[in-house]
Write a protein that holds these residues in place. Structure first.
Motif, PDB file in Angstrom:
ATOM      1  N   PRO A 304     -20.255 -22.442 -60.615  1.00 23.92           N
ATOM      2  CA  PRO A 304     -18.792 -22.355 -60.516  1.00 23.92           C
ATOM      3  C   PRO A 304     -18.281 -20.948 -60.222  1.00 23.92           C
ATOM      4  O   PRO A 304     -17.215 -20.796 -59.613  1.00 23.92           O
ATOM      5  CB  PRO A 304     -18.322 -22.843 -61.892  1.00 23.92           C
ATOM      6  CG  PRO A 304     -19.389 -23.778 -62.344  1.00 23.92           C
ATOM      7  CD  PRO A 304     -20.672 -23.165 -61.846  1.00 23.92           C
ATOM      8  N   SER A 305     -19.029 -19.925 -60.609  1.00 24.95           N
ATOM      9  CA  SER A 305     -18.527 -18.562 -60.464  1.00 24.95           C
ATOM     10  C   SER A 305     -19.300 -17.693 -59.481  1.00 24.95           C
ATOM     11  O   SER A 305     -18.885 -16.567 -59.211  1.00 24.95           O
ATOM     12  CB  SER A 305     -18.544 -17.863 -61.833  1.00 24.95           C
ATOM     13  OG  SER A 305     -19.868 -17.810 -62.346  1.00 24.95           O
ATOM     14  N   ARG A 306     -20.419 -18.209 -58.932  1.00 25.98           N
ATOM     15  CA  ARG A 306     -21.266 -17.319 -58.133  1.00 25.98           C
ATOM     16  C   ARG A 306     -21.967 -18.082 -57.010  1.00 25.98           C
ATOM     17  O   ARG A 306     -22.403 -19.225 -57.174  1.00 25.98           O
ATOM     18  CB  ARG A 306     -22.305 -16.640 -59.029  1.00 25.98           C
ATOM     19  CG  ARG A 306     -23.070 -15.506 -58.357  1.00 25.98           C
ATOM     20  CD  ARG A 306     -23.838 -14.716 -59.427  1.00 25.98           C
ATOM     21  NE  ARG A 306     -24.645 -13.645 -58.901  1.00 25.98           N
ATOM     22  CZ  ARG A 306     -24.192 -12.455 -58.513  1.00 25.98           C
ATOM     23  NH1 ARG A 306     -22.898 -12.195 -58.606  1.00 25.98           N
ATOM     24  NH2 ARG A 306     -24.997 -11.521 -58.054  1.00 25.98           N
ATOM     25  N   MET A 307     -22.086 -17.407 -55.849  1.00 29.70           N
ATOM     26  CA  MET A 307     -22.828 -17.918 -54.704  1.00 29.70           C
ATOM     27  C   MET A 307     -23.909 -16.899 -54.347  1.00 29.70           C
ATOM     28  O   MET A 307     -23.636 -15.703 -54.247  1.00 29.70           O
ATOM     29  CB  MET A 307     -21.885 -18.116 -53.509  1.00 29.70           C
ATOM     30  CG  MET A 307     -22.582 -18.409 -52.182  1.00 29.70           C
ATOM     31  SD  MET A 307     -21.393 -18.713 -50.831  1.00 29.70           S
ATOM     32  CE  MET A 307     -20.788 -17.034 -50.508  1.00 29.70           C
ATOM     33  N   VAL A 308     -25.134 -17.381 -54.149  1.00 29.34           N
ATOM     34  CA  VAL A 308     -26.243 -16.519 -53.737  1.00 29.34           C
ATOM     35  C   VAL A 308     -26.943 -17.176 -52.551  1.00 29.34           C
ATOM     36  O   VAL A 308     -27.331 -18.348 -52.619  1.00 29.34           O
ATOM     37  CB  VAL A 308     -27.261 -16.288 -54.876  1.00 29.34           C
ATOM     38  CG1 VAL A 308     -28.411 -15.401 -54.386  1.00 29.34           C
ATOM     39  CG2 VAL A 308     -26.587 -15.666 -56.085  1.00 29.34           C
ATOM     40  N   VAL A 309     -27.088 -16.428 -51.461  1.00 26.18           N
ATOM     41  CA  VAL A 309     -27.830 -16.894 -50.289  1.00 26.18           C
ATOM     42  C   VAL A 309     -29.018 -15.957 -50.107  1.00 26.18           C
ATOM     43  O   VAL A 309     -28.845 -14.757 -49.862  1.00 26.18           O
ATOM     44  CB  VAL A 309     -26.957 -16.903 -49.022  1.00 26.18           C
ATOM     45  CG1 VAL A 309     -27.775 -17.409 -47.820  1.00 26.18           C
ATOM     46  CG2 VAL A 309     -25.719 -17.761 -49.222  1.00 26.18           C
ATOM     47  N   THR A 310     -30.226 -16.499 -50.252  1.00 23.90           N
ATOM     48  CA  THR A 310     -31.445 -15.712 -50.153  1.00 23.90           C
ATOM     49  C   THR A 310     -32.105 -15.955 -48.798  1.00 23.90           C
ATOM     50  O   THR A 310     -32.326 -17.101 -48.407  1.00 23.90           O
ATOM     51  CB  THR A 310     -32.425 -16.089 -51.278  1.00 23.90           C
ATOM     52  OG1 THR A 310     -31.774 -15.894 -52.542  1.00 23.90           O
ATOM     53  CG2 THR A 310     -33.675 -15.228 -51.228  1.00 23.90           C
ATOM     54  N   PHE A 311     -32.418 -14.878 -48.101  1.00 26.92           N
ATOM     55  CA  PHE A 311     -33.074 -14.946 -46.792  1.00 26.92           C
ATOM     56  C   PHE A 311     -34.579 -14.810 -47.017  1.00 26.92           C
ATOM     57  O   PHE A 311     -35.043 -13.804 -47.571  1.00 26.92           O
ATOM     58  CB  PHE A 311     -32.585 -13.814 -45.889  1.00 26.92           C
ATOM     59  CG  PHE A 311     -31.134 -13.906 -45.488  1.00 26.92           C
ATOM     60  CD1 PHE A 311     -30.775 -14.084 -44.154  1.00 26.92           C
ATOM     61  CD2 PHE A 311     -30.113 -13.800 -46.427  1.00 26.92           C
ATOM     62  CE1 PHE A 311     -29.453 -14.158 -43.757  1.00 26.92           C
ATOM     63  CE2 PHE A 311     -28.772 -13.874 -46.046  1.00 26.92           C
ATOM     64  CZ  PHE A 311     -28.444 -14.055 -44.711  1.00 26.92           C
ATOM     65  N   VAL A 312     -35.336 -15.802 -46.580  1.00 22.76           N
ATOM     66  CA  VAL A 312     -36.778 -15.860 -46.836  1.00 22.76           C
ATOM     67  C   VAL A 312     -37.516 -15.979 -45.508  1.00 22.76           C
ATOM     68  O   VAL A 312     -37.149 -16.820 -44.668  1.00 22.76           O
ATOM     69  CB  VAL A 312     -37.132 -17.074 -47.732  1.00 22.76           C
ATOM     70  CG1 VAL A 312     -38.603 -17.041 -48.115  1.00 22.76           C
ATOM     71  CG2 VAL A 312     -36.244 -17.103 -48.976  1.00 22.76           C
TER      72      VAL A 312
END
Length: 327
Positions: A304-312
């Motif tokens: 609800p409070s955070r978005m994380v996009v990890t590039f692999v």
């Protein structure tokens, strides 16, 4: 007869004038609209709960996958390893960002490419448990885009009910999948993609992240051409996306990139790196926060409070993280 001829000439003149106006606004938007045949019309809405209750939404994403060659298989193997590492907390799906089948799409739901370019690469023990949410790329239009829509009735994992659609993942996110090959608007959300996008993101569930996926970038560092660097959409679709989306994911340009544009609320991510040849880029764009020419995929997580996009990358190494707290 004279009236009919006059009507046809008048209609052609109106189309020409509309084309001139569109070209003045967005360069190649008219070319994109006219250069592909119509797929099935009609936006669709889907909803899936995120379970167990309270855990993050997790998705994998990549585009330009459908070669069936070593690069695609290697990226798929890295995704399988990532999937297994999540243990019981499996990702909630895979987003395919277009050009799902090189070089001309598929001919029918019985086309053997379904096996070599989808079922085999993403049929490993962990990935095979994940639903897939695709969009159409320009290569997918060359034979039968309708066959990719129809495959949803053959393979339940393949969730593509129309050329544009939306998915609610519980209260955490609303995903809108658009067809950037034919960016039409007509005042009807049921029939035209821009109207559907506007309608679905005008009032998403309270607190939900607003995600758009499409094949073509709104902006990128590609040096391959106007449909790759976002020029086509600079004055047309991109300003609207900036107003209504937290995240825009695309393929088409064959690099991994994260961009932020001044006075725009959207993070733009390019990941056309699932199997097609790595593309050409300019590395001097000030909007680019991260850029690398490498095969790989994205791992996304939403709370609800955070978005994380990890590039692999294709070896499983983490290259970059886009981290954003809800303001």
């Amino acid at each position: 007869m004279r009236q009919l001829v006059f009507f046809r000439i008048a209609k052609s003149a109106l189309v020409l004038l509309a084309g001139i106006a569109l070209c003045g606004l967005g360069g190649g938007v008219l070319w994109l609209w006219l250069s592909v045949p119509r797929a099935v019309s009609g936006g669709r809405e889907m909803s899936f709960p995120v379970s167990p209750e309270g855990r993050p939404l997790r998705l994998l994403a990549l585009g330009d996958t459908g070669t069936g060659e070593q690069a695609q298989l290697q990226v798929a193997a890295a995704m399988e390893k990532w999937c297994k590492a999540q243990g019981a907390n499996l990702p909630d799906g895979i987003l395919l960002l277009g050009d799902n089948f090189y070089s001309s799409g598929v001919e029918s739901v019985m086309d053997p490419q379904w096996q070599s370019k989808f079922e085999v690469p993403y049929g490993s023990p962990c990935l095979s448990r994940l639903p897939v949410y695709p969009v159409l790329g320009n290569h997918d239009y060359r034979l039968s885009p309708q066959a990719q829509i129809d495959y949803s009735a053959v393979q339940p994992r393949w969730r593509m009910p129309a050329r544009f659609y939306s998915v609610d993942f519980g209260p955490l996110a609303r995903l809108v999948a658009i067809d950037t090959n034919r960016v039409d608007w007509c005042g009807s959300p049921k029939n035209c993609v821009v109207d559907f996008m506007n309608s679905r993101l005008a009032s998403p569930p309270a607190g939900a992240w607003r995600i758009i996926i499409g094949h073509h970038p709104m902006i990128s560092s590609s040096s391959h051409g106007r449909s790759y660097d976002g020029t086509f959409f600079k004055y047309t679709l991109r300003p609207r996306v900036c107003q209504i989306a937290d995240l825009y994911l695309s393929g088409h340009s064959h690099q991994m990139e994260h961009l932020r544009v001044p006075e725009c609320a959207t993070d733009f991510v390019v990941a056309g790196t699932g199997g097609g040849d790595i593309g050409r880029v300019k590395d001097d764009r000030p909007d680019s926060m991260f850029l690398k020419q490498v095969y790989g995929f994205l791992a996304l997580e939403f709370t609800p409070s955070r978005m994380v996009v990890t590039f692999v990358d294709e070896s499983g190494a983490v290259l970059h993280k886009l981290e954003r707290d809800r303001g």
